[in-house]
Design a protein around this motif. Structure first.
Motif, PDB file in Angstrom:
ATOM      1  N   LEU A 278      40.435  40.229  23.831  1.00  0.00           N
ATOM      2  CA  LEU A 278      40.263  38.975  23.742  1.00  0.00           C
ATOM      3  C   LEU A 278      38.841  38.136  23.856  1.00  0.00           C
ATOM      4  CD1 LEU A 278      43.379  38.893  26.537  1.00  0.00           C
ATOM      5  CD2 LEU A 278      43.466  37.911  24.087  1.00  0.00           C
ATOM      6  N   THR A 279      38.135  38.624  24.592  1.00  0.00           N
ATOM      7  CA  THR A 279      36.991  38.129  24.888  1.00  0.00           C
ATOM      8  C   THR A 279      36.331  37.775  23.937  1.00  0.00           C
ATOM      9  OG1 THR A 279      36.536  39.935  27.870  1.00  0.00           O
ATOM     10  CG2 THR A 279      34.695  38.258  25.721  1.00  0.00           C
TER      11      THR A 279
ATOM     12  N   ALA B  40      44.103  31.624  25.111  1.00  0.00           N
ATOM     13  CA  ALA B  40      43.375  33.376  23.984  1.00  0.00           C
ATOM     14  C   ALA B  40      43.938  34.465  23.404  1.00  0.00           C
ATOM     15  CB  ALA B  40      42.509  32.926  25.257  1.00  0.00           C
ATOM     16  N   ILE B  41      45.149  34.095  24.952  1.00  0.00           N
ATOM     17  CA  ILE B  41      46.630  35.696  24.423  1.00  0.00           C
ATOM     18  C   ILE B  41      47.437  35.232  23.117  1.00  0.00           C
ATOM     19  CG2 ILE B  41      48.693  36.652  25.695  1.00  0.00           C
ATOM     20  CD1 ILE B  41      46.967  36.050  28.316  1.00  0.00           C
TER      21      ILE B  41
ATOM     22  N   THR C  76      37.325  34.732  22.362  1.00  0.00           N
ATOM     23  CA  THR C  76      36.750  33.391  22.974  1.00  0.00           C
ATOM     24  C   THR C  76      35.538  33.177  22.041  1.00  0.00           C
ATOM     25  OG1 THR C  76      36.032  34.638  24.236  1.00  0.00           O
ATOM     26  CG2 THR C  76      38.314  34.283  24.682  1.00  0.00           C
TER      27      THR C  76
ATOM     28  N   ARG D 282      44.754  34.722  19.499  1.00  0.00           N
ATOM     29  CA  ARG D 282      44.177  36.214  19.091  1.00  0.00           C
ATOM     30  C   ARG D 282      45.242  37.325  18.022  1.00  0.00           C
ATOM     31  NH1 ARG D 282      44.956  40.786  18.564  1.00  0.00           N
ATOM     32  NH2 ARG D 282      47.137  40.929  19.485  1.00  0.00           N
TER      33      ARG D 282
ATOM     34  N   THR E 120      41.213  43.490  27.011  1.00  0.00           N
ATOM     35  CA  THR E 120      40.077  42.857  26.918  1.00  0.00           C
ATOM     36  C   THR E 120      38.862  42.274  26.180  1.00  0.00           C
ATOM     37  OG1 THR E 120      40.458  43.707  29.644  1.00  0.00           O
ATOM     38  CG2 THR E 120      38.051  42.320  29.159  1.00  0.00           C
TER      39      THR E 120
ATOM     40  N   ASP F  62      41.498  28.070  26.925  1.00  0.00           N
ATOM     41  CA  ASP F  62      42.488  29.226  27.950  1.00  0.00           C
ATOM     42  C   ASP F  62      42.812  29.850  28.085  1.00  0.00           C
ATOM     43  OD1 ASP F  62      44.488  28.500  27.320  1.00  0.00           O
ATOM     44  OD2 ASP F  62      45.063  26.494  29.186  1.00  0.00           O
ATOM     45  N   LEU F  63      43.376  30.782  29.175  1.00  0.00           N
ATOM     46  CA  LEU F  63      43.292  32.143  28.655  1.00  0.00           C
ATOM     47  C   LEU F  63      44.885  32.427  27.525  1.00  0.00           C
ATOM     48  CD1 LEU F  63      43.433  35.491  29.724  1.00  0.00           C
ATOM     49  CD2 LEU F  63      44.314  34.711  31.774  1.00  0.00           C
TER      50      LEU F  63
END
Ligand SMILES: Cc1cc2nc3c(=O)[nH]c(=O)nc-3n(C[C@H](O)[C@H](O)[C@H](O)COP(=O)(O)O)c2cc1C
Length: 183
Positions: free
Chosen positions: A117-118, A6-7, A121, A10, A114, A2-3
């Protein structure tokens, strides 16, 4: 993932495996950049993908010897150089809309986050590198005057985990109603 995971998960990665990054994975990352927000949807970002080891060795010469990301530029299979077109973000009919002038640093920053983070993931590592000789990189890559070189990140599969540097407490940067009066 989930976001928030990830945040928080990272990390800046400075050690890379030589394993190649599949082109479709790179395509997913560019898709993430494409959908980043920008001033009036101006999308000023431009991305140079460096794969050639000779080119990567040249890029390293633009970093100081003390930059902790130095070796990661040649170690990672890919290097992403993020640029921004000048005079677009924050401008209307050629005039700056706000006192801040060009918002290209802001928009390319959003695009970089962006991307990072991508990448995380997808199991990939990145480290944003901003401390280098930008004129030298522009020269090496043939970037024209109207385009600003902003930041670099190596891109590849991490060979070592990054250690999370300590963060400020939320109470140190969040204020209610007004900026606090400080003696
Ligand atoms: C604008 C910017 C420039 C940075 N420049 C460098 C750099 O030149 N070299 C480097 O090793 N790390 C660089 N970093 C990475 C930061 O040191 C790192 O993000 C910070 O210490 C927090 O660690 P974390 O990314 O693992 O959360 C930069 C980060 C940002 C956002």
């Amino acid at each position: 993932m989930d976001l928030m995971e990830a945040i928080k998960g990272r990390r800046s990665i400075r050690k890379y495996k030589p394993d190649p990054v599949p082109e479709e994975v790179l395509g997913t990352l560019m898709e993430a950049v494409k959908w980043s927000p920008s001033w009036a949807n101006t999308q000023c970002w431009e991305v140079i993908v460096v794969r050639d080891p000779k080119m990567k060795s040249e890029l390293v010469t633009a970093l100081s010897k003390g930059n902790p990301a130095l070796s990661s530029i040649t170690e990672a299979p890919l290097v992403i150089v993020l640029c921004g077109k000048k005079g677009v973000s924050g401008f209307k009919k050629g005039e700056a809309t706000t006192a801040k002038g060009d918002w290209l640093m802001f928009d390319t920053g959003l695009a970089m986050q962006t991307l990072c983070l991508t990448a995380h993931t997808l199991g990939l590592g990145t480290v944003i590198v901003g401390n280098f000789d930008h004129h030298r990189v522009a020269e090496i890559l043939g970037v024209p005057q109207n385009i600003e070189v902003v930041a670099i990140t190596p891109l590849g599969y991490p060979a070592a985990e990054g250690i999370a540097p300590k963060r400020k407490e939320i109470s140190e940067f969040v204020f209610n109603e007004k900026y606090p009066v400080r003696e």
